[in-house]
Design a protein around this motif. Structure first.
Motif, PDB file in Angstrom:
ATOM      1  N   GLU A 168     -30.792  10.089 -14.070  1.00  0.00           N
ATOM      2  CA  GLU A 168     -29.419   9.591 -13.903  1.00  0.00           C
ATOM      3  C   GLU A 168     -29.236   8.974 -12.510  1.00  0.00           C
ATOM      4  OE1 GLU A 168     -27.101  13.109 -14.963  1.00  0.00           O
ATOM      5  OE2 GLU A 168     -26.871  12.284 -16.987  1.00  0.00           O
ATOM      6  N   PHE A 169     -30.121   8.054 -12.215  1.00  0.00           N
ATOM      7  CA  PHE A 169     -30.123   7.397 -10.907  1.00  0.00           C
ATOM      8  C   PHE A 169     -28.776   6.757 -10.580  1.00  0.00           C
ATOM      9  CE2 PHE A 169     -30.961   3.967  -7.933  1.00  0.00           C
ATOM     10  CZ  PHE A 169     -31.850   4.543  -7.031  1.00  0.00           C
ATOM     11  N   SER A 170     -28.149   6.155 -11.572  1.00  0.00           N
ATOM     12  CA  SER A 170     -26.876   5.454 -11.339  1.00  0.00           C
ATOM     13  C   SER A 170     -25.740   6.399 -10.963  1.00  0.00           C
ATOM     14  CB  SER A 170     -26.492   4.642 -12.584  1.00  0.00           C
ATOM     15  OG  SER A 170     -26.312   5.505 -13.694  1.00  0.00           O
ATOM     16  N   LYS A 171     -25.903   7.691 -11.213  1.00  0.00           N
ATOM     17  CA  LYS A 171     -24.850   8.663 -10.919  1.00  0.00           C
ATOM     18  C   LYS A 171     -25.065   9.386  -9.581  1.00  0.00           C
ATOM     19  CE  LYS A 171     -23.862   9.543 -15.803  1.00  0.00           C
ATOM     20  NZ  LYS A 171     -23.808  10.565 -16.878  1.00  0.00           N
TER      21      LYS A 171
ATOM     22  N   PHE B 161     -35.981  -3.274  -7.329  1.00  0.00           N
ATOM     23  CA  PHE B 161     -36.052  -1.922  -7.876  1.00  0.00           C
ATOM     24  C   PHE B 161     -35.349  -1.835  -9.227  1.00  0.00           C
ATOM     25  CE2 PHE B 161     -34.050   2.319  -8.240  1.00  0.00           C
ATOM     26  CZ  PHE B 161     -35.193   3.092  -8.349  1.00  0.00           C
ATOM     27  N   LYS B 162     -34.213  -2.521  -9.363  1.00  0.00           N
ATOM     28  CA  LYS B 162     -33.419  -2.426 -10.589  1.00  0.00           C
ATOM     29  C   LYS B 162     -33.790  -3.478 -11.630  1.00  0.00           C
ATOM     30  CE  LYS B 162     -29.436  -0.222  -8.422  1.00  0.00           C
ATOM     31  NZ  LYS B 162     -27.984  -0.285  -8.122  1.00  0.00           N
ATOM     32  N   ASN B 163     -34.733  -4.338 -11.332  1.00  0.00           N
ATOM     33  CA  ASN B 163     -35.168  -5.366 -12.276  1.00  0.00           C
ATOM     34  C   ASN B 163     -35.851  -4.686 -13.473  1.00  0.00           C
ATOM     35  OD1 ASN B 163     -36.444  -7.447 -13.680  1.00  0.00           O
ATOM     36  ND2 ASN B 163     -36.956  -8.564 -11.806  1.00  0.00           N
ATOM     37  N   PRO B 164     -35.299  -4.834 -14.690  1.00  0.00           N
ATOM     38  CA  PRO B 164     -35.874  -4.154 -15.863  1.00  0.00           C
ATOM     39  C   PRO B 164     -37.304  -4.591 -16.193  1.00  0.00           C
ATOM     40  CG  PRO B 164     -34.118  -5.694 -16.521  1.00  0.00           C
ATOM     41  CD  PRO B 164     -34.114  -5.629 -15.022  1.00  0.00           C
ATOM     42  N   LYS B 165     -37.692  -5.763 -15.741  1.00  0.00           N
ATOM     43  CA  LYS B 165     -39.056  -6.237 -16.010  1.00  0.00           C
ATOM     44  C   LYS B 165     -40.089  -5.545 -15.126  1.00  0.00           C
ATOM     45  CE  LYS B 165     -37.536 -10.803 -17.535  1.00  0.00           C
ATOM     46  NZ  LYS B 165     -37.603 -12.260 -17.260  1.00  0.00           N
ATOM     47  N   LYS B 166     -39.655  -4.958 -14.028  1.00  0.00           N
ATOM     48  CA  LYS B 166     -40.589  -4.315 -13.094  1.00  0.00           C
ATOM     49  C   LYS B 166     -40.974  -2.908 -13.537  1.00  0.00           C
ATOM     50  CE  LYS B 166     -40.604  -7.548  -9.872  1.00  0.00           C
ATOM     51  NZ  LYS B 166     -41.786  -8.207  -9.366  1.00  0.00           N
ATOM     52  N   GLY B 167     -40.083  -2.220 -14.209  1.00  0.00           N
ATOM     53  CA  GLY B 167     -40.409  -0.880 -14.701  1.00  0.00           C
ATOM     54  C   GLY B 167     -40.260   0.242 -13.680  1.00  0.00           C
ATOM     55  N   TYR B 168     -39.615  -0.008 -12.556  1.00  0.00           N
ATOM     56  CA  TYR B 168     -39.407   1.054 -11.576  1.00  0.00           C
ATOM     57  C   TYR B 168     -38.284   1.992 -11.997  1.00  0.00           C
ATOM     58  CZ  TYR B 168     -42.072  -2.176  -8.671  1.00  0.00           C
ATOM     59  OH  TYR B 168     -43.031  -3.031  -8.193  1.00  0.00           O
ATOM     60  N   LEU B 169     -37.256   1.430 -12.626  1.00  0.00           N
ATOM     61  CA  LEU B 169     -36.112   2.202 -13.103  1.00  0.00           C
ATOM     62  C   LEU B 169     -36.045   2.043 -14.616  1.00  0.00           C
ATOM     63  CD1 LEU B 169     -33.732   3.931 -12.063  1.00  0.00           C
ATOM     64  CD2 LEU B 169     -32.364   1.838 -11.997  1.00  0.00           C
ATOM     65  N   VAL B 170     -36.417   3.103 -15.338  1.00  0.00           N
ATOM     66  CA  VAL B 170     -36.479   3.064 -16.801  1.00  0.00           C
ATOM     67  C   VAL B 170     -35.542   4.123 -17.357  1.00  0.00           C
ATOM     68  CG1 VAL B 170     -37.971   3.326 -18.823  1.00  0.00           C
ATOM     69  CG2 VAL B 170     -38.868   2.261 -16.734  1.00  0.00           C
ATOM     70  N   GLU B 171     -34.586   3.688 -18.186  1.00  0.00           N
ATOM     71  CA  GLU B 171     -33.598   4.594 -18.769  1.00  0.00           C
ATOM     72  C   GLU B 171     -32.938   5.447 -17.687  1.00  0.00           C
ATOM     73  OE1 GLU B 171     -35.396   6.774 -21.954  1.00  0.00           O
ATOM     74  OE2 GLU B 171     -35.821   4.966 -23.118  1.00  0.00           O
TER      75      GLU B 171
ATOM     76  N   CYS C  57     -34.018   6.370 -14.874  1.00  0.00           N
ATOM     77  CA  CYS C  57     -34.916   7.367 -14.263  1.00  0.00           C
ATOM     78  C   CYS C  57     -35.990   6.642 -13.455  1.00  0.00           C
ATOM     79  CB  CYS C  57     -35.572   8.216 -15.350  1.00  0.00           C
ATOM     80  SG  CYS C  57     -36.869   9.312 -14.738  1.00  0.00           S
ATOM     81  N   CYS C  58     -36.307   7.205 -12.303  1.00  0.00           N
ATOM     82  CA  CYS C  58     -37.430   6.685 -11.515  1.00  0.00           C
ATOM     83  C   CYS C  58     -38.254   7.860 -11.022  1.00  0.00           C
ATOM     84  CB  CYS C  58     -36.950   5.819 -10.348  1.00  0.00           C
ATOM     85  SG  CYS C  58     -36.189   6.735  -9.007  1.00  0.00           S
TER      86      CYS C  58
END
Length: 199
Positions: free
Chosen positions: A75-78, A170-180, A182-183
């Motif tokens: 829950e990185f966004s929280k 970091f937040k680019n969905p194509k990079k895969g650092y932040l998935v669902e 979670c990092c």
């Protein structure tokens, strides 16, 4: 005969002297007056002066092992302004990772910021320091992993990177650092030595 020198005494060096203070020939020469009726008198004048500095003992550790600590952040966004990992132990010292999800100081709003923190440093004496080599990365990161070494002390208990990774990357969905939301942050920590005061 007199010999005057300033010497520093401490727990490792508790005595000082002269192995060649006077030759036997000079000592036994009657005209010098050092030895009279097979007796001599030795004296010492000692003046204690103000402590001029602090001795240090540097210890390099043997059989050291690099410890990998993996921190799963859900829950990185929280997350709030900052969050920290659970404590972990490396080289008989406690550590934790400190993360600023939206950046720290000048990097606020631009990058994520990550630091390694010495939990024990608050209880260190004035001269106590610990040398650690650290590498921090976001899992699956192809490039840009950071690697550095630093002395941790009571005055400087944390070390890391305020501009660890740009937020847009970091937040680019194509990079895969932040998935669902979670990092995973990985830290490799190696404690290689420490410094303690001799006084």
């Amino acid at each position: 005969m007199a010999s005057g020198q300033v010497r520093r005494f401490h727990s490792i060096k508790a005595e000082w002297g002269c192995s060649k203070f006077i030759s036997h020939k000079s000592l036994k020469e009657p005209c010098n007056g050092y030895l009279v009726d097979d007796n001599c008198i030795l004296g010492a004048e000692v003046f204690v002066i103000k402590n001029q500095g602090v001795g240090e003992c540097v210890s390099l550790l043997k059989d050291i092992e690099c410890i990998k600590h993996e921190w799963n952040i859900f829950e990185f966004s929280k997350l709030g302004e900052q969050c920290s990992s659970k404590e972990f132990t490396v080289g008989d010292h406690k550590w934790k990772l400190l993360l600023y999800p939206a950046g720290h100081a000048r990097e606020k709003g631009h990058s994520i910021s990550i630091y390694l923190v010495s939990v024990d440093a608050g209880s260190f004496g004035r001269q106590k320091r610990v040398k650690a080599i650290l590498s921090i990365s976001v899992k699956d990161q192809i490039s840009g992993a950071h690697h550095s070494s630093h002395w941790f002390s009571a005055a400087v208990a944390a070390w890391g990177w305020s501009a660890f990774m740009p937020l847009h990357e970091f937040k680019n969905p194509k990079k895969g650092y932040l998935v669902e939301d979670c990092c995973i942050v990985e830290a490799d920590v190696l404690v290689v030595g420490d410094v303690n005061s001799l006084t």
